[in-house]
Design an enzyme around this catalytic site. Sequence first.
Site, PDB file in Angstrom:
ATOM      1  CE  LYS A 108     -33.345   3.717 -10.724  1.00 40.01           C
ATOM      2  NZ  LYS A 108     -34.236   3.763  -9.559  1.00 40.01           N
ATOM      3  CB  VAL A 129     -30.109  -4.635  -5.952  1.00 40.90           C
ATOM      4  CG1 VAL A 129     -29.678  -6.353  -6.051  1.00 40.90           C
ATOM      5  CG2 VAL A 129     -29.754  -4.289  -4.458  1.00 40.90           C
ATOM      6  CE  LYS A 166     -28.950   7.162  -8.960  1.00 44.33           C
ATOM      7  NZ  LYS A 166     -29.573   6.423  -8.218  1.00 44.33           N
ATOM      8  CG  ASP A 199     -27.913   4.906  -5.372  1.00 43.55           C
ATOM      9  OD1 ASP A 199     -28.148   4.711  -4.214  1.00 43.55           O
ATOM     10  OD2 ASP A 199     -28.841   5.405  -6.020  1.00 43.55           O
ATOM     11  CB  ALA A 227     -31.967   9.638 -10.453  1.00 42.60           C
ATOM     12  CG  LEU A 237     -25.964  -9.788 -19.651  1.00 42.34           C
ATOM     13  CD1 LEU A 237     -27.207  -8.576 -20.032  1.00 42.34           C
ATOM     14  CD2 LEU A 237     -25.344  -9.407 -18.505  1.00 42.34           C
TER      15      LEU A 237
END
Length: 217
Positions: A17, A19, A34, A45, A103, A206
């Site tokens: 996740k 990366v 996060k 992260d 997470a 995207l």
Amino acid sequence: MNQVKLIVAGIGTEIGKTVASAVLVEALQADYWKPIQSGGLDDSDTDTVRRLISNSASCFHTEAYRLTQPLSPHAAAEIDGITIELDAFEVPQTRSNLVIELAGGLMVPLNNQDLTIDLVKKLNLPVVLVSRNYLGSINHTLLSVDACRSRNIPLMGILFNGPTVPSTETLILNYTGLPCLGRIGQEEAVTKAVIIKYAAGILPRLHQLIEAFQQKF
């Protein structure tokens, strides 16, 4: 394209996740958040994504909870003597695009009542689901999709990470009817150059999916 805010969820732990989040942050020149960091506070992260991106526009927002132990959030919070509360989570205010990395998997407990998927429902943002091939990954991917759909959580698409297994990916996409956002291959090392490569590669797709999604919702 209007402002984009999305959640990066995984079908489990160690799926990639972070990366994937770095690739999306770079592609969209987005901010990153996060909500919960469990363990690794000296090299979080957030720190990893900050190191991996190359654009200067992205901002990094402070976690709502920084837990000392690399455990499930509910267990790490108990050790730290706190209780994670859903009401404590508020999406950071920004005029930029925003990528939110969860997470663990969607059914990871936050406390004795709430799961990570309840946080997703509260934030009310579309999900990019990261899938990685391993024995059992089809099951985990389909269960994750079903869990979101049963709660009316919108799914923007699936981002495959790691070794490519065409038959597995085809089955998942056909069964779920979800679009493939892109593929991040198995790399010997993840560097800024690697992130730039994948960000440029997924950007057209995207934008296409975001525009279609915004028109629908």
